[in-house]
Design an enzyme around this catalytic site. Sequence first.
Site, PDB file in Angstrom:
ATOM      1  N   ASP A  19       0.853  -1.202   0.000  1.00  0.00           N
ATOM      2  CA  ASP A  19       0.000   0.000   0.000  1.00  0.00           C
ATOM      3  C   ASP A  19       0.886   1.248   0.000  1.00  0.00           C
ATOM      4  O   ASP A  19       0.862   2.057   0.930  1.00  0.00           O
ATOM      5  CB  ASP A  19      -0.943   0.010   1.217  1.00  0.00           C
ATOM      6  CG  ASP A  19      -0.212   0.076   2.559  1.00  0.00           C
ATOM      7  OD1 ASP A  19      -0.787   0.608   3.533  1.00  0.00           O
ATOM      8  OD2 ASP A  19       0.957  -0.383   2.632  1.00  0.00           O
ATOM      9  N   ASP A  24       6.667   1.390   1.894  1.00  0.00           N
ATOM     10  CA  ASP A  24       6.412   0.415   0.832  1.00  0.00           C
ATOM     11  C   ASP A  24       7.283   0.744  -0.381  1.00  0.00           C
ATOM     12  O   ASP A  24       7.855  -0.143  -1.019  1.00  0.00           O
ATOM     13  CB  ASP A  24       4.948   0.435   0.403  1.00  0.00           C
ATOM     14  CG  ASP A  24       3.977   0.150   1.528  1.00  0.00           C
ATOM     15  OD1 ASP A  24       3.748   1.061   2.344  1.00  0.00           O
ATOM     16  OD2 ASP A  24       3.476  -0.988   1.619  1.00  0.00           O
ATOM     17  N   ASN A  48      -2.432   2.883   3.409  1.00  0.00           N
ATOM     18  CA  ASN A  48      -1.928   4.219   3.775  1.00  0.00           C
ATOM     19  C   ASN A  48      -2.770   5.322   3.146  1.00  0.00           C
ATOM     20  O   ASN A  48      -3.098   6.316   3.773  1.00  0.00           O
ATOM     21  CB  ASN A  48      -0.475   4.376   3.329  1.00  0.00           C
ATOM     22  CG  ASN A  48       0.475   3.563   4.186  1.00  0.00           C
ATOM     23  OD1 ASN A  48       0.384   3.589   5.411  1.00  0.00           O
ATOM     24  ND2 ASN A  48       1.358   2.810   3.558  1.00  0.00           N
ATOM     25  N   THR A 133       2.929  -6.011   2.869  1.00  0.00           N
ATOM     26  CA  THR A 133       3.371  -4.862   3.662  1.00  0.00           C
ATOM     27  C   THR A 133       2.246  -3.839   3.854  1.00  0.00           C
ATOM     28  O   THR A 133       2.509  -2.662   4.118  1.00  0.00           O
ATOM     29  CB  THR A 133       4.583  -4.167   3.009  1.00  0.00           C
ATOM     30  OG1 THR A 133       4.188  -3.689   1.707  1.00  0.00           O
ATOM     31  CG2 THR A 133       5.760  -5.097   2.872  1.00  0.00           C
ATOM     32  N   ASN A 175      -1.181  -1.956   9.974  1.00  0.00           N
ATOM     33  CA  ASN A 175      -1.608  -2.937   8.971  1.00  0.00           C
ATOM     34  C   ASN A 175      -2.632  -3.924   9.527  1.00  0.00           C
ATOM     35  O   ASN A 175      -3.489  -4.414   8.801  1.00  0.00           O
ATOM     36  CB  ASN A 175      -0.403  -3.703   8.414  1.00  0.00           C
ATOM     37  CG  ASN A 175       0.437  -2.858   7.478  1.00  0.00           C
ATOM     38  OD1 ASN A 175      -0.068  -1.900   6.880  1.00  0.00           O
ATOM     39  ND2 ASN A 175       1.715  -3.184   7.372  1.00  0.00           N
ATOM     40  N   HIS A 246       9.643   0.621   7.972  1.00  0.00           N
ATOM     41  CA  HIS A 246       9.084  -0.676   8.357  1.00  0.00           C
ATOM     42  C   HIS A 246       9.140  -1.739   7.249  1.00  0.00           C
ATOM     43  O   HIS A 246       9.677  -2.824   7.460  1.00  0.00           O
ATOM     44  CB  HIS A 246       7.609  -0.498   8.766  1.00  0.00           C
ATOM     45  CG  HIS A 246       7.369   0.544   9.814  1.00  0.00           C
ATOM     46  ND1 HIS A 246       7.586   0.340  11.165  1.00  0.00           N
ATOM     47  CD2 HIS A 246       6.924   1.818   9.692  1.00  0.00           C
ATOM     48  CE1 HIS A 246       7.267   1.435  11.835  1.00  0.00           C
ATOM     49  NE2 HIS A 246       6.879   2.349  10.969  1.00  0.00           N
ATOM     50  N   ASP A 247       8.567  -1.419   6.098  1.00  0.00           N
ATOM     51  CA  ASP A 247       8.305  -2.460   5.091  1.00  0.00           C
ATOM     52  C   ASP A 247       9.564  -3.050   4.479  1.00  0.00           C
ATOM     53  O   ASP A 247       9.569  -4.218   4.071  1.00  0.00           O
ATOM     54  CB  ASP A 247       7.406  -1.892   3.985  1.00  0.00           C
ATOM     55  CG  ASP A 247       6.033  -1.528   4.510  1.00  0.00           C
ATOM     56  OD1 ASP A 247       5.372  -0.660   3.910  1.00  0.00           O
ATOM     57  OD2 ASP A 247       5.619  -2.106   5.538  1.00  0.00           O
TER      58      ASP A 247
HETATM   59  O1  RIB Z   1       2.768   0.326  10.826  1.00  0.00           O
HETATM   60  C1  RIB Z   1       3.587   0.456   9.688  1.00  0.00           C
HETATM   61  C2  RIB Z   1       2.909  -0.090   8.483  1.00  0.00           C
HETATM   62  O2  RIB Z   1       1.717   0.644   8.217  1.00  0.00           O
HETATM   63  C3  RIB Z   1       3.748   0.051   7.206  1.00  0.00           C
HETATM   64  O3  RIB Z   1       3.436  -0.978   6.327  1.00  0.00           O
HETATM   65  C4  RIB Z   1       3.300   1.367   6.646  1.00  0.00           C
HETATM   66  O4  RIB Z   1       3.473   1.439   5.220  1.00  0.00           O
HETATM   67  C5  RIB Z   1       1.833   1.333   6.971  1.00  0.00           C
HETATM   68  O5  RIB Z   1       1.189   0.605   5.958  1.00  0.00           O
HETATM   69 CA    CA Z   2       2.806  -0.489   4.036  1.00  0.00          CA
END
Ligand code: RIB
Ligand code: CA
Length: 324
Positions: A19, A24, A48, A133, A175, A246-247
């Site tokens: 997303d 991402d 997102n 992700t 997520n 994060h991703d």
């Molecule tokens: O909490 C972080 C996640 O939420 C990541 O995947 C970010 O892109 C959002 O989607």
């Molecule tokens: Ca994401």
Amino acid sequence: MTDGAAERGTPARVLLDCDPGIDDAFAIVFGCGHPGLDLAGLTTVSGNVNLGTVTGNALSVLELAGRPDVPVVPGSARPLLRPTLDAREVHGEGGLGAARLPAAQARPAPGHAVDYLIDTIGAAPGEITLVATGPLTNIALAVRREPRLTGWVRDFVIMGGSAGRGNVTPAAEFNIAADPEAAAIVFEAGWRVTMVGLDVTLQARAGPDVQDRIRKLGRLGADLLLPGLLGYRGEHAQAAGGAPVHDVCALALVAEPGLFGCAPARVDVETAGRWTSGMTVTDFTADPAARNALVAMTVDVPAFWDLVLDAYAAIPAAATASRS
Ligand code: RIB
Ligand code: CA
């Protein structure tokens, strides 16, 4: 967790459900640049920002990364049951922070993400690693439509959840919180979920030294990575040590699992709690027969950034000057 790409000697074939989203986008570029990954296709899910925007972002990021050939198949425009929850307050209205990429020449592939995932993975059982992700809406629909999917994947890795605190509420990570019912279906589907959650992703922050290295990545750094990072809003913007990406951690674990420390666990998703909906309730002491997940808890941060930045340096746009 299957052996890493380096151990295999052949690129790991990956489908990424995402997303985009700043992190991402960082993951997509990593998937395009790392020699141990073969990014075979992307599917998109509302998360997102809305489905149309995340899909356009995926196409634009692939074009910048020199991979307009990778198909992008749109999926679910909303969660299974709940009202849409988005993260515009973090990723901006356009979803890529301060980055403004041109619209891609390529168009989304025809069909729906759920059918694409089932057909592509079913045509190559045991060969494809599925990485998610974003919210797990597409994945939940896919395993409900074709339960054999859980046995067809080589591995299944998500960025999501947390054995500890959340980031949307004290209990829930975005997520999972965006579609808790989908996440519950996914964790109960019978496969082993490798959960790359906040426990580990908040350790790998893009601090000043990483930003300096990104500045040396030509158009890739100037047009996407840096404005993305600096465009993070909310708690990311003021985060000590830089914004988390994060991703990327989920794909880095596929490429180089040895950088991560993971522990087996039982993970259940709370869907009914007034204050805890979306919590990934993680039991590391569960009966081995009850375990459904491998939870990433540690990462070698310097080695992670070397891995990621080396992959970015392999992208042609990293060697060309920015047009802006
Ligand atoms: O909490 C972080 C996640 O939420 C990541 O995947 C970010 O892109 C959002 O989607
Ligand atoms: Ca994401």
